[in-house]
Design an enzyme around this catalytic site. Structure first.
Site, short mmCIF file in Angstrom:
data_model
loop_
_atom_site.label_atom_id
_atom_site.label_comp_id
_atom_site.label_asym_id
_atom_site.label_seq_id
_atom_site.Cartn_x
_atom_site.Cartn_y
_atom_site.Cartn_z
N THR A 128 0.82 -1.21 0.00
CA THR A 128 0.00 0.00 0.00
C THR A 128 0.85 1.26 0.00
O THR A 128 1.95 1.27 0.57
CB THR A 128 -0.91 0.00 1.25
OG1 THR A 128 -1.51 1.29 1.37
CG2 THR A 128 -0.15 -0.28 2.53
N ASP A 129 0.31 2.33 -0.56
CA ASP A 129 1.00 3.63 -0.53
C ASP A 129 1.07 4.20 0.88
O ASP A 129 1.85 5.12 1.15
CB ASP A 129 0.32 4.63 -1.47
CG ASP A 129 -1.07 5.05 -1.04
OD1 ASP A 129 -1.70 4.32 -0.22
OD2 ASP A 129 -1.56 6.09 -1.52
N GLU A 130 0.27 3.64 1.81
CA GLU A 130 0.26 4.20 3.17
C GLU A 130 1.59 4.00 3.89
O GLU A 130 1.84 4.64 4.91
CB GLU A 130 -0.86 3.57 4.00
CG GLU A 130 -2.22 3.94 3.47
CD GLU A 130 -3.36 3.66 4.44
OE1 GLU A 130 -3.12 3.56 5.65
OE2 GLU A 130 -4.49 3.56 3.96
N TYR A 153 -1.85 -0.36 11.09
CA TYR A 153 -2.08 -1.04 9.80
C TYR A 153 -0.90 -0.80 8.86
O TYR A 153 -0.30 -1.75 8.34
CB TYR A 153 -3.37 -0.54 9.14
CG TYR A 153 -3.44 -0.87 7.66
CD1 TYR A 153 -3.62 -2.18 7.23
CD2 TYR A 153 -3.25 0.13 6.69
CE1 TYR A 153 -3.64 -2.49 5.86
CE2 TYR A 153 -3.28 -0.18 5.34
CZ TYR A 153 -3.46 -1.49 4.92
OH TYR A 153 -3.47 -1.78 3.58
N LYS A 157 2.03 -3.32 7.27
CA LYS A 157 2.24 -3.52 5.83
C LYS A 157 3.70 -3.21 5.46
O LYS A 157 4.27 -3.85 4.59
CB LYS A 157 1.27 -2.66 5.03
CG LYS A 157 -0.19 -3.07 5.15
CD LYS A 157 -0.50 -4.44 4.57
CE LYS A 157 -0.39 -4.47 3.07
NZ LYS A 157 -0.81 -5.81 2.54
P1 NAD Z 1 -10.20 -7.01 2.32
O1 NAD Z 1 -10.21 -6.71 3.78
O2 NAD Z 1 -11.39 -6.70 1.49
O3 NAD Z 1 -9.89 -8.57 2.11
C1 NAD Z 1 -8.94 -9.27 2.85
C2 NAD Z 1 -9.14 -10.76 2.59
O4 NAD Z 1 -8.11 -11.49 3.27
C3 NAD Z 1 -10.48 -11.28 3.12
O5 NAD Z 1 -11.11 -12.09 2.16
C4 NAD Z 1 -10.08 -12.09 4.35
O6 NAD Z 1 -10.98 -13.17 4.63
C5 NAD Z 1 -8.68 -12.57 3.97
N1 NAD Z 1 -7.84 -12.87 5.14
C6 NAD Z 1 -7.63 -12.05 6.22
N2 NAD Z 1 -6.81 -12.67 7.10
C7 NAD Z 1 -6.48 -13.88 6.54
C8 NAD Z 1 -5.65 -14.97 6.96
N3 NAD Z 1 -5.00 -14.93 8.14
N4 NAD Z 1 -5.52 -16.04 6.15
C9 NAD Z 1 -6.19 -16.09 4.96
N5 NAD Z 1 -7.01 -15.11 4.53
C10 NAD Z 1 -7.14 -14.02 5.31
O7 NAD Z 1 -8.90 -6.30 1.75
P2 NAD Z 1 -8.67 -5.56 0.36
O8 NAD Z 1 -9.15 -4.18 0.46
O9 NAD Z 1 -9.13 -6.43 -0.74
O10 NAD Z 1 -7.07 -5.49 0.35
C11 NAD Z 1 -6.31 -6.58 -0.19
C12 NAD Z 1 -4.85 -6.26 -0.05
O11 NAD Z 1 -4.55 -5.06 -0.75
C13 NAD Z 1 -4.37 -6.04 1.39
O12 NAD Z 1 -3.10 -6.62 1.53
C14 NAD Z 1 -4.30 -4.51 1.52
O13 NAD Z 1 -3.34 -4.14 2.47
C15 NAD Z 1 -3.89 -4.13 0.11
N6 NAD Z 1 -4.30 -2.78 -0.35
C16 NAD Z 1 -5.60 -2.40 -0.23
C17 NAD Z 1 -5.99 -1.14 -0.73
C18 NAD Z 1 -7.43 -0.68 -0.65
O14 NAD Z 1 -7.71 0.47 -1.02
N7 NAD Z 1 -8.37 -1.49 -0.21
C19 NAD Z 1 -5.04 -0.31 -1.32
C20 NAD Z 1 -3.70 -0.74 -1.42
C21 NAD Z 1 -3.36 -1.99 -0.94
O1 TDX Z 2 -16.18 6.82 8.14
C1 TDX Z 2 -15.18 7.30 7.56
N1 TDX Z 2 -15.10 8.64 7.39
C2 TDX Z 2 -14.04 9.26 6.79
O2 TDX Z 2 -14.01 10.49 6.67
C3 TDX Z 2 -14.11 6.48 7.06
C4 TDX Z 2 -14.15 4.98 7.22
C5 TDX Z 2 -13.04 7.10 6.45
N2 TDX Z 2 -12.99 8.45 6.34
C6 TDX Z 2 -11.81 9.08 5.71
C7 TDX Z 2 -10.49 8.63 6.30
C8 TDX Z 2 -9.55 8.71 5.12
O3 TDX Z 2 -9.04 10.03 5.00
O4 TDX Z 2 -11.78 8.65 4.36
C9 TDX Z 2 -10.45 8.42 3.92
C10 TDX Z 2 -10.35 7.00 3.41
O5 TDX Z 2 -10.51 6.12 4.51
P1 TDX Z 2 -10.59 4.53 4.28
O6 TDX Z 2 -11.61 4.22 3.25
O7 TDX Z 2 -10.70 3.89 5.62
O8 TDX Z 2 -9.20 4.25 3.58
P2 TDX Z 2 -7.68 4.53 4.06
O9 TDX Z 2 -7.58 4.68 5.51
O10 TDX Z 2 -7.15 5.66 3.23
O11 TDX Z 2 -6.99 3.12 3.65
C11 TDX Z 2 -7.39 2.43 2.45
O12 TDX Z 2 -6.51 2.67 1.39
C12 TDX Z 2 -5.21 2.14 1.49
C13 TDX Z 2 -7.49 0.94 2.70
O13 TDX Z 2 -8.38 0.68 3.78
C14 TDX Z 2 -6.15 0.34 2.98
O14 TDX Z 2 -6.25 -1.08 3.12
C15 TDX Z 2 -5.23 0.67 1.83
O15 TDX Z 2 -3.93 0.23 2.11
#
Ligand code: NAD
Ligand code: TDX
Length: 343
Positions: A128-130, A153, A157
């Protein structure tokens, strides 16, 4: 070379399921094994039409379990590691142990099995970019920038990225790391900002906008992210990191995204409820330099306004999917975190 067999972890989650759908569409012959524990965030319904496919197998298991992982890596040409605890708010709410355990230790278990049993496979760590932390405008960290994660988190990562890259260097494994910006689209668990705000707007419920809404995220459509991942797997170089992001111009604040959602749903701006203190250490801005992935030939396709509009349409047309989630364990976290019922 096209893989014959791909091990995906976390394929029942938001991004992993999009990746599996895309991979299946591209190559109906490829064998896909999906290792997913089905935590609260996992949902087999994110893979409609895939479960019955003869070349797909879901193993409900834990990436932290050595035996389970050992039994699955043996024939994989690609290992794509999505499984993680992914919600920042849960990591700051005193539940950080699960993040360290799954994201750091789970990554180690998987890589160690690859090292011992399948050292010739390609391994992609989904990052992640975070990990770059709060980035002051107009900076755009590239892949060599210092890591400065703010939340448990993102720290977990960053730990996972370091372990993956250490395995590449120490053991000569074909490991790569991608670092993507915020994704949005269909099948995203409605705890994340966009699906939470869309579904609350559709139900005329309060929209909890944190800390004034001036924060910037570089929103990328999930399909664009998965296209980039496939390209990295096909063309990336071992040991390399690839940033992935939309590079929105102009950058969009959370408030602006919220206004787009209100416009698309027809909901009233009076639903916005300004909340403070719900995200300690809240990062103001994320942004990444993406020259390296663009040099491989990738560019995002989705425009943010059209992307939000089609995402809103998907949630409006798929109420059953998210209403089931919101009637379950979701309610517990919502009530504890937001101090009000989820409906
Ligand atoms: P998500 O929370 O939707 O899905 C996570 C999945 O992993 C779920 O299906 C869960 O059941 C499974 N899981 C969790 N713990 C596990 C374990 N111990 N063993 C096997 N399976 C397990 O997450 P997402 O948003 O799809 O993110 C996927 C990946 O991408 C993560 O690694 C996250 O850090 C990364 N990522 C997410 C975002 C975003 O915006 N959502 C952005 C950049 C990177
Ligand atoms: O209720 C809310 N109100 C609000 O203002 C929530 C849940 C979030 N926010 C704000 C917080 C952040 O500035 O919105 C922005 C985005 O929040 P999230 O959707 O929780 O995403 P973020 O924290 O940026 O992280 C996401 O992107 C990077 C994913 O959850 C991560 O898994 C990924 O790595």
């Amino acid at each position: 070379m096209a893989p014959r067999s791909v091990l995906v972890t976390g394929g029942c989650g938001f991004i992993g399921s999009c990746f599996i759908r895309m991979l299946r569409e591209r190559d109906p012959e490829v064998e896909i094994v999906n290792l997913d524990l089905l935590t609260y965030a996992g949902n087999p319904e994110n893979l409609p039409g895939i479960a019955d496919s003869p070349r797909y197998r879901w193993v409900r298991g834990d990436v932290r379990n050595e035996e389970t992982v050992e039994s699955l890596v043996g024939s994989a040409d690609w290992v794509v590691h999505f499984a993680a605890e992914s919600h920042v708010d849960r990591s700051t709410a005193g539940k950080a142990g699960a993040f360290v355990d799954t994201n750091v230790y789970g990554t180690f278990v998987l890589l160690d099995a690859v090292r011992r049993l399948r050292p010739e496979c390609r391994y992609l760590q989904i990052g992640t970019d975070e990990v770059y932390g709060d980035v002051a405008f107009p900076q755009m960290p590239d892949e060599g920038a210092m890591l400065d994660p703010s939340s448990p988190y993102s720290a977990s990562k960053a730990g996972a990225d370091h372990i993956a890259l250490a395995f590449a260097r120490t053991h000569g494994l074909d490991v790569m790391v991608s670092r993507c910006t915020n994704n949005y689209g269909a099948y995203q668990y409605p705890e994340k900002m966009i699906p939470l705000f869309v579904t609350n707007a559709l139900d005329s419920l309060p929209i909890p906008l944190y800390d004034g809404g001036g924060q910037v995220r570089d929103w990328l459509r999930v399909e664009d992210h998965c296209e980039a991942l496939l390209l990295i797997l096909e063309e990336g170089r071992p040991g390399e990191i690839y940033n992935v992001g939309a590079n929105q111009e102009p950058e969009r604040s959370n408030l602006e995204i919220t206004e787009m959602i209100l416009e698309c749903t027809g909901a009233s701006a009076s639903l916005i409820e300004h909340r403070h203190g719900l995200r300690p250490g809240h990062d103001q801005r994320y942004a990444v330099a993406t020259g390296k992935i663009r040099d491989l030939g990738w560019a995002p396709r989705a425009d943010i306004q059209e992307g939000i509009a089609s995402t809103v349409r998907w949630y409006a047309e798929n109420r059953g999917w998210w209403e089931t989630i919101k009637s379950g364990a979701y309610r517990e976290f919502y009530e504890a975190h937001y101090g009000r019922p989820a409906s």
